[in-house]
Design a protein around this motif. Structure first.
Motif, short mmCIF file in Angstrom:
data_model
loop_
_atom_site.label_atom_id
_atom_site.label_comp_id
_atom_site.label_asym_id
_atom_site.label_seq_id
_atom_site.Cartn_x
_atom_site.Cartn_y
_atom_site.Cartn_z
N PRO A 41 0.83 -1.20 0.00
CA PRO A 41 0.00 0.00 0.00
C PRO A 41 0.87 1.26 0.00
N PRO A 42 0.38 2.37 -0.57
CA PRO A 42 1.18 3.59 -0.65
C PRO A 42 1.62 4.12 0.72
N GLY A 43 0.75 4.02 1.74
CA GLY A 43 1.09 4.51 3.06
C GLY A 43 2.24 3.73 3.68
N GLN A 44 2.26 2.42 3.45
CA GLN A 44 3.35 1.60 3.98
C GLN A 44 4.66 1.91 3.27
N ALA A 45 4.61 2.10 1.95
CA ALA A 45 5.81 2.45 1.19
C ALA A 45 6.35 3.80 1.65
N LYS A 46 5.44 4.74 1.97
CA LYS A 46 5.85 6.07 2.46
C LYS A 46 6.63 5.92 3.77
N LYS A 47 6.15 5.08 4.67
CA LYS A 47 6.83 4.87 5.95
C LYS A 47 8.20 4.24 5.76
N ILE A 48 8.30 3.27 4.85
CA ILE A 48 9.57 2.58 4.63
C ILE A 48 10.62 3.52 4.04
N TYR A 49 10.22 4.33 3.03
CA TYR A 49 11.18 5.20 2.36
C TYR A 49 11.35 6.55 3.04
N GLY A 50 10.54 6.84 4.03
CA GLY A 50 10.72 8.05 4.82
C GLY A 50 10.32 9.34 4.13
N THR A 51 9.42 9.31 3.19
CA THR A 51 8.95 10.54 2.54
C THR A 51 7.76 11.11 3.31
N LYS A 52 7.45 12.38 3.06
CA LYS A 52 6.32 13.02 3.75
C LYS A 52 4.99 12.75 3.06
N SER A 53 5.05 12.42 1.77
CA SER A 53 3.83 12.21 1.01
C SER A 53 3.80 10.81 0.40
N ALA A 54 2.60 10.23 0.32
CA ALA A 54 2.44 8.92 -0.30
C ALA A 54 2.06 9.05 -1.78
N LYS A 55 1.97 10.28 -2.26
CA LYS A 55 1.55 10.53 -3.64
C LYS A 55 2.44 9.83 -4.68
N PRO A 56 3.78 9.82 -4.54
CA PRO A 56 4.59 9.13 -5.56
C PRO A 56 4.37 7.62 -5.60
N PHE A 57 3.84 7.05 -4.54
CA PHE A 57 3.64 5.60 -4.48
C PHE A 57 2.24 5.20 -4.91
N ALA A 58 1.38 6.15 -5.20
CA ALA A 58 0.01 5.87 -5.64
C ALA A 58 -0.25 6.56 -6.97
N PRO A 59 0.21 5.96 -8.09
CA PRO A 59 0.08 6.63 -9.38
C PRO A 59 -1.36 6.76 -9.86
N GLY A 60 -2.29 5.95 -9.36
CA GLY A 60 -3.67 6.02 -9.83
C GLY A 60 -4.48 7.11 -9.14
N GLN A 61 -3.95 7.72 -8.09
CA GLN A 61 -4.67 8.76 -7.35
C GLN A 61 -4.26 10.13 -7.86
N ASN A 62 -5.18 10.81 -8.50
CA ASN A 62 -4.91 12.15 -9.02
C ASN A 62 -5.90 13.13 -8.41
N LYS A 63 -5.38 14.21 -7.82
CA LYS A 63 -6.24 15.25 -7.25
C LYS A 63 -5.77 16.59 -7.73
#
Length: 63
Positions: A41-63
């Motif tokens: 999941p994007p949130g888990q990848a964000k925690k592992i890589y230490g970024t502030k946003s999960a947006k790069p890990f969720a390419p299907g989510q566009n806002k």
């Protein structure tokens, strides 16, 4: 003499079967543990890589 030929034939016959034994097979390599698993999941990848946003890990989510 007849029994000698019988014993010789028996020994040759048994050795011919012993020579036909197949060598043991090598063990199979273990399967990859993540084979067929769901993507991370994007949130888990964000925690592992230490970024502030999960947006790069969720390419299907566009806002």
């Amino acid at each position: 003499m007849k029994s000698f030929k019988f014993y010789l034939a028996t020994i040759i016959f048994s050795l011919s079967f012993a020579a036909c034994a197949a060598p043991p097979r090598p063990p199979k390599p273990p399967k990859h543990p993540r084979h067929g698993a769901k993507p991370m999941p994007p949130g888990q990848a964000k925690k592992i890589y230490g970024t502030k946003s999960a947006k790069p890990f969720a390419p299907g989510q566009n806002k």
